[in-house]
Design a protein around this motif. Sequence first.
Motif, PDB file in Angstrom:
ATOM      1  N   GLU A  61       0.824  -1.193   0.000  1.00 46.94           N
ATOM      2  CA  GLU A  61       0.000   0.000   0.000  1.00 46.94           C
ATOM      3  C   GLU A  61       0.866   1.253   0.000  1.00 46.94           C
ATOM      4  O   GLU A  61       2.065   1.208   0.295  1.00 46.94           O
ATOM      5  CB  GLU A  61      -0.907   0.044   1.237  1.00 46.94           C
ATOM      6  CG  GLU A  61      -1.984  -0.998   1.232  1.00 46.94           C
ATOM      7  CD  GLU A  61      -2.936  -0.890   2.414  1.00 46.94           C
ATOM      8  OE1 GLU A  61      -3.879  -1.677   2.439  1.00 46.94           O
ATOM      9  OE2 GLU A  61      -2.743  -0.034   3.314  1.00 46.94           O
ATOM     10  N   HIS A  72      -5.329   5.252   2.671  1.00 47.55           N
ATOM     11  CA  HIS A  72      -4.554   4.093   2.232  1.00 47.55           C
ATOM     12  C   HIS A  72      -4.944   3.774   0.792  1.00 47.55           C
ATOM     13  O   HIS A  72      -6.127   3.797   0.444  1.00 47.55           O
ATOM     14  CB  HIS A  72      -4.858   2.876   3.095  1.00 47.55           C
ATOM     15  CG  HIS A  72      -4.557   3.070   4.543  1.00 47.55           C
ATOM     16  ND1 HIS A  72      -4.573   2.035   5.426  1.00 47.55           N
ATOM     17  CD2 HIS A  72      -4.214   4.176   5.272  1.00 47.55           C
ATOM     18  CE1 HIS A  72      -4.270   2.477   6.634  1.00 47.55           C
ATOM     19  NE2 HIS A  72      -4.055   3.778   6.556  1.00 47.55           N
ATOM     20  N   TYR A  73      -3.943   3.431  -0.030  1.00 44.96           N
ATOM     21  CA  TYR A  73      -4.170   3.161  -1.446  1.00 44.96           C
ATOM     22  C   TYR A  73      -3.503   1.851  -1.836  1.00 44.96           C
ATOM     23  O   TYR A  73      -2.403   1.553  -1.395  1.00 44.96           O
ATOM     24  CB  TYR A  73      -3.587   4.291  -2.310  1.00 44.96           C
ATOM     25  CG  TYR A  73      -4.160   5.636  -1.969  1.00 44.96           C
ATOM     26  CD1 TYR A  73      -5.275   6.124  -2.622  1.00 44.96           C
ATOM     27  CD2 TYR A  73      -3.593   6.403  -0.954  1.00 44.96           C
ATOM     28  CE1 TYR A  73      -5.820   7.354  -2.279  1.00 44.96           C
ATOM     29  CE2 TYR A  73      -4.128   7.630  -0.610  1.00 44.96           C
ATOM     30  CZ  TYR A  73      -5.240   8.098  -1.273  1.00 44.96           C
ATOM     31  OH  TYR A  73      -5.784   9.306  -0.930  1.00 44.96           O
ATOM     32  N   LYS A  74      -4.187   1.094  -2.695  1.00 44.70           N
ATOM     33  CA  LYS A  74      -3.633  -0.120  -3.294  1.00 44.70           C
ATOM     34  C   LYS A  74      -3.700   0.040  -4.807  1.00 44.70           C
ATOM     35  O   LYS A  74      -4.606   0.679  -5.325  1.00 44.70           O
ATOM     36  CB  LYS A  74      -4.442  -1.356  -2.896  1.00 44.70           C
ATOM     37  CG  LYS A  74      -4.073  -1.921  -1.556  1.00 44.70           C
ATOM     38  CD  LYS A  74      -4.648  -3.325  -1.410  1.00 44.70           C
ATOM     39  CE  LYS A  74      -4.113  -3.994  -0.186  1.00 44.70           C
ATOM     40  NZ  LYS A  74      -2.845  -4.637  -0.368  1.00 44.70           N
ATOM     41  N   ASP A  76      -4.691  -1.150  -8.327  1.00 45.09           N
ATOM     42  CA  ASP A  76      -5.720  -2.063  -8.833  1.00 45.09           C
ATOM     43  C   ASP A  76      -5.413  -2.590 -10.237  1.00 45.09           C
ATOM     44  O   ASP A  76      -6.277  -3.131 -10.900  1.00 45.09           O
ATOM     45  CB  ASP A  76      -7.092  -1.382  -8.819  1.00 45.09           C
ATOM     46  CG  ASP A  76      -7.192  -0.209  -9.782  1.00 45.09           C
ATOM     47  OD1 ASP A  76      -6.233   0.046 -10.560  1.00 45.09           O
ATOM     48  OD2 ASP A  76      -8.233   0.478  -9.770  1.00 45.09           O
ATOM     49  N   THR A  83      -8.437   2.398  -0.454  1.00 44.51           N
ATOM     50  CA  THR A  83      -8.899   1.076  -0.017  1.00 44.51           C
ATOM     51  C   THR A  83     -10.336   1.102   0.493  1.00 44.51           C
ATOM     52  O   THR A  83     -10.953   0.054   0.648  1.00 44.51           O
ATOM     53  CB  THR A  83      -7.981   0.496   1.088  1.00 44.51           C
ATOM     54  OG1 THR A  83      -7.961   1.391   2.201  1.00 44.51           O
ATOM     55  CG2 THR A  83      -6.568   0.275   0.565  1.00 44.51           C
TER      56      THR A  83
END
Length: 109
Positions: A61, A72-74, A76, A83
């Motif tokens: 992340e 928070h970022y994922k 894709d 998220t």
Amino acid sequence: MTDIEYLDRAEALLRAIEQACDDINDATDADIDNQRVGGMITLTFANGSQIIVNLQKPLHEVWMAARAGGFHYKHDGQAWTDTKGQGEFFAHLSRFASEQAGRVLSFSS
């Protein structure tokens, strides 16, 4: 996503932030100070407020802390997305940086 894929994408994100700060500073008098230490970038604005972007390698992340809160970022497969389904990283960074700088700023990958 493998660790190597994560690190490649995360490093590209950090480089894009650094480049955007340089471009903004060259084109305007926004005067964003950006300091990078390893996997963390701190953006400091003229009013002293900060945005911190930090890699969270074990989770794959990227975290961002701004006056608006912590996010928070994922990745894709196409973009770094919140998220909690609240949007895309660079759209958030542009909005939060604009709010903290008191002027419209644009960040992109």
